[in-house]
Design an enzyme around this catalytic site. Structure first.
Site, short mmCIF file in Angstrom:
data_model
loop_
_atom_site.label_atom_id
_atom_site.label_comp_id
_atom_site.label_asym_id
_atom_site.label_seq_id
_atom_site.Cartn_x
_atom_site.Cartn_y
_atom_site.Cartn_z
N SER A 1 89.57 -10.18 -6.79
CA SER A 1 88.79 -9.68 -7.92
C SER A 1 89.00 -10.57 -9.15
CB SER A 1 89.19 -8.25 -8.25
OG SER A 1 90.50 -8.21 -8.79
N CYS B 1 82.42 -10.84 -0.84
CA CYS B 1 82.14 -11.41 -2.15
C CYS B 1 80.76 -12.05 -2.19
CB CYS B 1 83.20 -12.43 -2.54
SG CYS B 1 83.20 -13.92 -1.54
N GLU C 1 81.23 -5.12 -10.12
CA GLU C 1 81.13 -5.36 -8.67
C GLU C 1 81.53 -4.09 -7.93
OE1 GLU C 1 82.49 -8.71 -5.42
OE2 GLU C 1 83.86 -8.24 -7.07
#
Length: 518
Positions: free
Chosen positions: A245, A300, A402
């Site tokens: 992250s 991702c 996200e």
């Protein structure tokens, strides 16, 4: 953990107090070892219960691994590159021969469906294949007679002991982005895999040993923040590679570089797909389903935002998506008929559901709601079903952050320029794509979009192993991308040598001007 009875060859440590629960150790100096004073549960996310425990390394354990790697470095550094490459050739063979075992471990701890795990592993194997070419990409450059009887050449030398910190969502692939290249370049490597899914990394270590890698060159320490900090602060660690992250990437990058280490830290993403009016909508819908919901959206590179040009396009896409989403199957990793599996943990499930709720509260429309997903026989698993949200706006929390779950959001805009501005304004710049049949539009898009990895009618534009992987903006911290040519440069440093052998009978005059090679 003082009741250690024995170590098995598959990475497990059995205890007298609870022999039913397997305890994963670390891999140091070619063996599974038990070090550290605490353990952490490892869950089977499909059933929602603890399946194993993993030992958590303390600073002393990390220091021991670094010491082992430091001692192994001189001999490995001086091993001819062709011999290092042969270890990688054998390792590739072992990965292929043991693919089912690796995919089983991925499924047990991550929940990834078997066909998806095979795809992950194959992508990792491709990076091993590229690393096998080290004798070619490490050979440097040579120039003869750059001046009178003066030759000059450059060579690429290893850094020393380097480290990789990898995420839970790709327990095999992301480590394979890092350590094969680092090792074949002559470095020793310490891997800190995700403590949520550690078994695959330990098994890879066993296969590397079988491939002939000397003990100490590759080590695995399982741990939490203490282990990460110990790696970041250790003076013998020369470089750190990270995938995860953005907040953690920022922390790792700033900490590592403040200690004088080389660092590449890949962070978060918010990947958009522009759907042009001329796109083949049926193909768009099919690719969106896989790109948004594959691996439960825990990628991702997952396409999490569809930007439709015009209400007509949006209405058609949403209607077709809604219909097709009813057919999606999700459940246990071992059932290959499932399209995707659970999320990694209950905490992550709660987080994804909170993002969906926030979108609804802020005015978006939940078209397909996956919050009550309970697959038959796996009602206690960490599942969120496929979710489709319409009328999303750029100021909504669910758009800005996200989500990292099986959630596809739809934003409606009027023009391609407006869509591109939306993407360029976002803080993340990892991946994006455009669906169109218009070559001019595609060319303009690829030239002007501010994103690191771009697809044209390709929803997951992940570069192949002989290119390099990385985003822009707050999706990447550092100057070099992962794997491929950038990977080779990240794990080496250039040395340039200029050499002359003057004749013994010639006495040279003193020279105080800047030397030139004339």
């Amino acid at each position: 953990m003082n009741n250690i009875e024995n170590f098995s060859q598959d990475g497990y440590v059995e205890t007298e107090t609870d022999s039913a629960i397997q305890v994963l150790g670390h891999f140091i100096q070619g063996n599974i070892v038990a070090k550290g004073s605490k353990t952490q549960p490892v869950y089977n996310p499909a059933v929602g219960s603890k399946s194993k425990e993993v030992m958590i390394a303390d600073t002393e354990t990390v220091n021991y691994a670094v010491q082992v790697a430091t001692e192994a470095f001189p001999e490995w550094r001086n091993t001819p590159v062709i011999k290092r490459a042969r270890v990688m050739f054998k390792f590739k063979q072992l990965l292929e021969e043991n693919a089912d075992k690796i995919c089983e471990l991925i499924g047990q701890e991550h929940g990834k469906i078997s066909h998806d795990a095979k795809g992950e592993l194959q992508r990792g194997i491709e990076n091993v294949e590229y690393a096998c070419g080290a004798p070619e990409f490490l050979k440097g450059e040579f120039s003869k007679n750059v001046g009178p009887d003066i030759d000059s050449w450059s060579e690429f030398q290893p850094l020393g002991v380097v480290a990789g910190i990898t995420p839970f969502n790709f327990p095999a692939m992301v480590p394979l982005w890092m350590f094969p290249m680092a090792i074949v370049c002559g470095n020793c490597f310490i891997l800190k895999p995700s403590e949520k899914a550690p078994s695959a990394a330990l098994y890879l270590a066993e296969l590397l040993k079988q491939a002939g890698l000397p003990d100490g060159v590759f080590n695995v320490v399982n741990g939490d923040k203490e282990a990460v900090d110990a790696l970041l602060h250790h003076p013998k660690i020369q470089a750190v590679s990270f995938v995860g992250s953005t907040p953690i990437a920022e922390y790792i990058y700033s900490t590592a570089t403040s200690k004088g280490k080389r660092c590449q830290a890949l962070g978060g993403a918010k990947n958009h797909a522009i759907i042009m009016p001329d796109a083949d909508i049926d193909n768009v819908v099919n690719s969106l389903l896989g790109a948004a919901f594959g691996s439960s959206g825990e990628r991702c590179m997952a396409l999490s935002v569809a930007v439709a040009i015009g209400d007509e396009v949006a209405d058609v896409v949403i209607a077709k998506l809604k219909q097709e989403m009813q057919q999606l199957q999700f459940g246990n990793y071992a059932d290959s008929s499932n399209d995707f599996g659970p999320l990694i943990s209950q905490a992550h499930k709660d987080k994804v559901q909170a993002y969906i709720q926030s979108a609804e509260q802020q005015g978006a429309k939940i078209v397909v709601d996956g919050r009550d997903a309970r697959p038959k026989g796996f009602e206690n698993g960490f599942f969120v079903g496929p979710t489709l949200i319409d009328n999303v706006q750029a100021n909504m929390t669910s758009y800005q952050q996200e989500i990292f779950g099986p959630v596809l959001q739809v934003i409606r805009v009027e023009t391609m320029q407006e869509a591109m501005q939306l993407i360029n304004d976002h803080e993340y710049g990892n991946g994006t794509c455009i669906y169109t049949r218009d070559g001019e539009a595609a060319r303009y898009f690829t030239d002007n979009i501010q994103v690191g990895m771009v697809g044209v009618n390709v929803p997951l534009p992940v570069p192949v192993a002989y290119h390099s992987f990385g985003g822009w903006k707050r999706s990447l911290f550092g100057d070099l991308y992962a794997y491929g040519p950038d990977g080779a440069r990240f794990y080496t440093r250039r040395k340039t040598v200029t050499q002359r052998w003057p004749a013994a009978q010639v006495r040279e005059a003193k020279q105080f001007a800047m030397p030139t090679l004339n």
